[in-house]
Scaffold this motif. Structure first.
Motif, PDB file in Angstrom:
ATOM      1  N   PRO A  51    -105.740 -53.171 -18.911  1.00 26.80           N
ATOM      2  CA  PRO A  51    -106.327 -54.518 -18.898  1.00 26.80           C
ATOM      3  C   PRO A  51    -105.760 -55.406 -17.792  1.00 26.80           C
ATOM      4  O   PRO A  51    -106.397 -56.381 -17.395  1.00 26.80           O
ATOM      5  CB  PRO A  51    -105.992 -55.075 -20.276  1.00 26.80           C
ATOM      6  CG  PRO A  51    -104.797 -54.318 -20.709  1.00 26.80           C
ATOM      7  CD  PRO A  51    -104.929 -52.945 -20.093  1.00 26.80           C
ATOM      8  N   ARG A  52    -104.591 -55.071 -17.281  1.00 26.53           N
ATOM      9  CA  ARG A  52    -103.986 -55.887 -16.225  1.00 26.53           C
ATOM     10  C   ARG A  52    -104.571 -55.574 -14.859  1.00 26.53           C
ATOM     11  O   ARG A  52    -104.766 -56.466 -14.041  1.00 26.53           O
ATOM     12  CB  ARG A  52    -102.471 -55.682 -16.195  1.00 26.53           C
ATOM     13  CG  ARG A  52    -101.785 -56.125 -17.486  1.00 26.53           C
ATOM     14  CD  ARG A  52    -100.401 -55.578 -17.556  1.00 26.53           C
ATOM     15  NE  ARG A  52    -100.542 -54.115 -17.712  1.00 26.53           N
ATOM     16  CZ  ARG A  52     -99.582 -53.283 -17.973  1.00 26.53           C
ATOM     17  NH1 ARG A  52     -98.357 -53.723 -18.088  1.00 26.53           N
ATOM     18  NH2 ARG A  52     -99.796 -51.998 -18.109  1.00 26.53           N
ATOM     19  N   THR A  53    -104.844 -54.305 -14.611  1.00 22.03           N
ATOM     20  CA  THR A  53    -105.281 -53.887 -13.275  1.00 22.03           C
ATOM     21  C   THR A  53    -106.735 -53.442 -13.213  1.00 22.03           C
ATOM     22  O   THR A  53    -107.310 -53.380 -12.133  1.00 22.03           O
ATOM     23  CB  THR A  53    -104.410 -52.718 -12.776  1.00 22.03           C
ATOM     24  OG1 THR A  53    -104.635 -51.584 -13.628  1.00 22.03           O
ATOM     25  CG2 THR A  53    -102.936 -53.101 -12.769  1.00 22.03           C
ATOM     26  N   GLY A  54    -107.306 -53.082 -14.350  1.00 18.56           N
ATOM     27  CA  GLY A  54    -108.652 -52.529 -14.369  1.00 18.56           C
ATOM     28  C   GLY A  54    -108.682 -51.057 -14.026  1.00 18.56           C
ATOM     29  O   GLY A  54    -109.749 -50.446 -13.957  1.00 18.56           O
ATOM     30  N   GLU A  55    -107.505 -50.466 -13.810  1.00 15.18           N
ATOM     31  CA  GLU A  55    -107.421 -49.048 -13.462  1.00 15.18           C
ATOM     32  C   GLU A  55    -107.780 -48.171 -14.658  1.00 15.18           C
ATOM     33  O   GLU A  55    -107.353 -48.439 -15.783  1.00 15.18           O
ATOM     34  CB  GLU A  55    -106.003 -48.706 -13.007  1.00 15.18           C
ATOM     35  CG  GLU A  55    -105.794 -47.239 -12.724  1.00 15.18           C
ATOM     36  CD  GLU A  55    -104.333 -46.885 -12.473  1.00 15.18           C
ATOM     37  OE1 GLU A  55    -104.094 -45.735 -12.112  1.00 15.18           O
ATOM     38  OE2 GLU A  55    -103.447 -47.739 -12.666  1.00 15.18           O
ATOM     39  N   LYS A  56    -108.555 -47.133 -14.407  1.00 13.64           N
ATOM     40  CA  LYS A  56    -108.845 -46.129 -15.443  1.00 13.64           C
ATOM     41  C   LYS A  56    -107.621 -45.235 -15.531  1.00 13.64           C
ATOM     42  O   LYS A  56    -107.317 -44.496 -14.603  1.00 13.64           O
ATOM     43  CB  LYS A  56    -110.092 -45.322 -15.079  1.00 13.64           C
ATOM     44  CG  LYS A  56    -110.411 -44.225 -16.064  1.00 13.64           C
ATOM     45  CD  LYS A  56    -111.653 -43.465 -15.668  1.00 13.64           C
ATOM     46  CE  LYS A  56    -111.400 -42.678 -14.420  1.00 13.64           C
ATOM     47  NZ  LYS A  56    -112.485 -41.767 -14.055  1.00 13.64           N
ATOM     48  N   VAL A  57    -106.891 -45.304 -16.641  1.00  8.06           N
ATOM     49  CA  VAL A  57    -105.663 -44.524 -16.775  1.00  8.06           C
ATOM     50  C   VAL A  57    -105.888 -43.196 -17.493  1.00  8.06           C
ATOM     51  O   VAL A  57    -105.062 -42.298 -17.391  1.00  8.06           O
ATOM     52  CB  VAL A  57    -104.534 -45.325 -17.466  1.00  8.06           C
ATOM     53  CG1 VAL A  57    -104.094 -46.481 -16.590  1.00  8.06           C
ATOM     54  CG2 VAL A  57    -104.952 -45.829 -18.821  1.00  8.06           C
ATOM     55  N   ASN A  58    -106.985 -43.083 -18.193  1.00  6.67           N
ATOM     56  CA  ASN A  58    -107.309 -41.822 -18.857  1.00  6.67           C
ATOM     57  C   ASN A  58    -108.796 -41.809 -19.177  1.00  6.67           C
ATOM     58  O   ASN A  58    -109.381 -42.843 -19.470  1.00  6.67           O
ATOM     59  CB  ASN A  58    -106.499 -41.645 -20.135  1.00  6.67           C
ATOM     60  CG  ASN A  58    -106.552 -40.232 -20.676  1.00  6.67           C
ATOM     61  OD1 ASN A  58    -106.801 -39.287 -19.958  1.00  6.67           O
ATOM     62  ND2 ASN A  58    -106.312 -40.084 -21.965  1.00  6.67           N
ATOM     63  N   GLN A  59    -109.360 -40.622 -19.110  1.00  8.28           N
ATOM     64  CA  GLN A  59    -110.755 -40.449 -19.495  1.00  8.28           C
ATOM     65  C   GLN A  59    -110.841 -39.244 -20.407  1.00  8.28           C
ATOM     66  O   GLN A  59    -110.210 -38.221 -20.151  1.00  8.28           O
ATOM     67  CB  GLN A  59    -111.638 -40.245 -18.265  1.00  8.28           C
ATOM     68  CG  GLN A  59    -113.098 -40.070 -18.617  1.00  8.28           C
ATOM     69  CD  GLN A  59    -113.977 -39.991 -17.387  1.00  8.28           C
ATOM     70  OE1 GLN A  59    -113.551 -40.274 -16.272  1.00  8.28           O
ATOM     71  NE2 GLN A  59    -115.220 -39.597 -17.598  1.00  8.28           N
ATOM     72  N   CYS A  80     -98.134 -41.028 -26.751  1.00  6.54           N
ATOM     73  CA  CYS A  80     -96.772 -40.498 -26.664  1.00  6.54           C
ATOM     74  C   CYS A  80     -96.314 -40.317 -25.218  1.00  6.54           C
ATOM     75  O   CYS A  80     -95.136 -40.506 -24.909  1.00  6.54           O
ATOM     76  CB  CYS A  80     -96.666 -39.165 -27.403  1.00  6.54           C
ATOM     77  SG  CYS A  80     -96.791 -39.311 -29.188  1.00  6.54           S
ATOM     78  N   GLU A  81     -97.243 -39.983 -24.354  1.00  2.00           N
ATOM     79  CA  GLU A  81     -96.907 -39.703 -22.954  1.00  2.00           C
ATOM     80  C   GLU A  81     -96.913 -40.938 -22.062  1.00  2.00           C
ATOM     81  O   GLU A  81     -96.412 -40.903 -20.946  1.00  2.00           O
ATOM     82  CB  GLU A  81     -97.889 -38.683 -22.377  1.00  2.00           C
ATOM     83  CG  GLU A  81     -97.796 -37.332 -23.036  1.00  2.00           C
ATOM     84  CD  GLU A  81     -98.925 -36.398 -22.637  1.00  2.00           C
ATOM     85  OE1 GLU A  81     -99.789 -36.807 -21.824  1.00  2.00           O
ATOM     86  OE2 GLU A  81     -98.965 -35.267 -23.156  1.00  2.00           O
ATOM     87  N   ASN A  82     -97.503 -42.033 -22.554  1.00  4.65           N
ATOM     88  CA  ASN A  82     -97.662 -43.235 -21.729  1.00  4.65           C
ATOM     89  C   ASN A  82     -97.128 -44.460 -22.438  1.00  4.65           C
ATOM     90  O   ASN A  82     -97.379 -44.647 -23.627  1.00  4.65           O
ATOM     91  CB  ASN A  82     -99.138 -43.453 -21.383  1.00  4.65           C
ATOM     92  CG  ASN A  82     -99.688 -42.324 -20.548  1.00  4.65           C
ATOM     93  OD1 ASN A  82     -99.563 -42.336 -19.348  1.00  4.65           O
ATOM     94  ND2 ASN A  82    -100.264 -41.335 -21.207  1.00  4.65           N
ATOM     95  N   GLU A  83     -96.464 -45.256 -21.687  1.00  2.00           N
ATOM     96  CA  GLU A  83     -95.955 -46.507 -22.232  1.00  2.00           C
ATOM     97  C   GLU A  83     -96.970 -47.593 -21.921  1.00  2.00           C
ATOM     98  O   GLU A  83     -97.281 -47.855 -20.772  1.00  2.00           O
ATOM     99  CB  GLU A  83     -94.631 -46.839 -21.560  1.00  2.00           C
ATOM    100  CG  GLU A  83     -93.819 -47.842 -22.320  1.00  2.00           C
ATOM    101  CD  GLU A  83     -92.456 -47.978 -21.711  1.00  2.00           C
ATOM    102  OE1 GLU A  83     -92.044 -49.119 -21.481  1.00  2.00           O
ATOM    103  OE2 GLU A  83     -91.803 -46.947 -21.466  1.00  2.00           O
ATOM    104  N   LEU A  84     -97.508 -48.195 -22.957  1.00  2.00           N
ATOM    105  CA  LEU A  84     -98.514 -49.240 -22.765  1.00  2.00           C
ATOM    106  C   LEU A  84     -97.914 -50.610 -22.867  1.00  2.00           C
ATOM    107  O   LEU A  84     -97.007 -50.868 -23.556  1.00  2.00           O
ATOM    108  CB  LEU A  84     -99.644 -49.090 -23.771  1.00  2.00           C
ATOM    109  CG  LEU A  84    -100.435 -47.795 -23.686  1.00  2.00           C
ATOM    110  CD1 LEU A  84    -101.493 -47.742 -24.766  1.00  2.00           C
ATOM    111  CD2 LEU A  84    -101.072 -47.642 -22.335  1.00  2.00           C
TER     112      LEU A  84
END
Length: 84
Positions: A51-59, A80-84
């Protein structure tokens, strides 16, 4: 997907606790903007967007072929693999 996946209680709990869930139809103004911005070529398009960058981090691919357990496992693995 509305009937089989999104209404599942476990799926709802995981999504509500960790994400803001938005469903946008491809034939709306917002949908057309998303198609262009994220270069979407197949549906359904299920992604986690920062939500901060608009980057797609996973699909998530082939979601329509997943059952609730498989989807929950993929989302939980992502968390578990990503810190949100």
């Amino acid at each position: 997907m509305n009937r089989d996946l999104w209404r599942d209680e476990t799926v709802k709990e995981i999504l509500n606790a960790n994400f803001i869930f938005v469903q946008i139809y491809f034939d709306t103004v917002e949908g057309k903007k998303l198609i262009h911005y994220y270069n979407i070529s197949s549906y359904p398009f299920i992604a986690i967007i920062d939500p901060r960058t608009g980057e797609k981090v996973n699909q998530f691919h082939n979601v329509s072929k997943m059952d609730q357990c498989m989807f929950c496992e993929k989302v939980t693995n992502f968390l578990c693999e990503n810190e949100l």
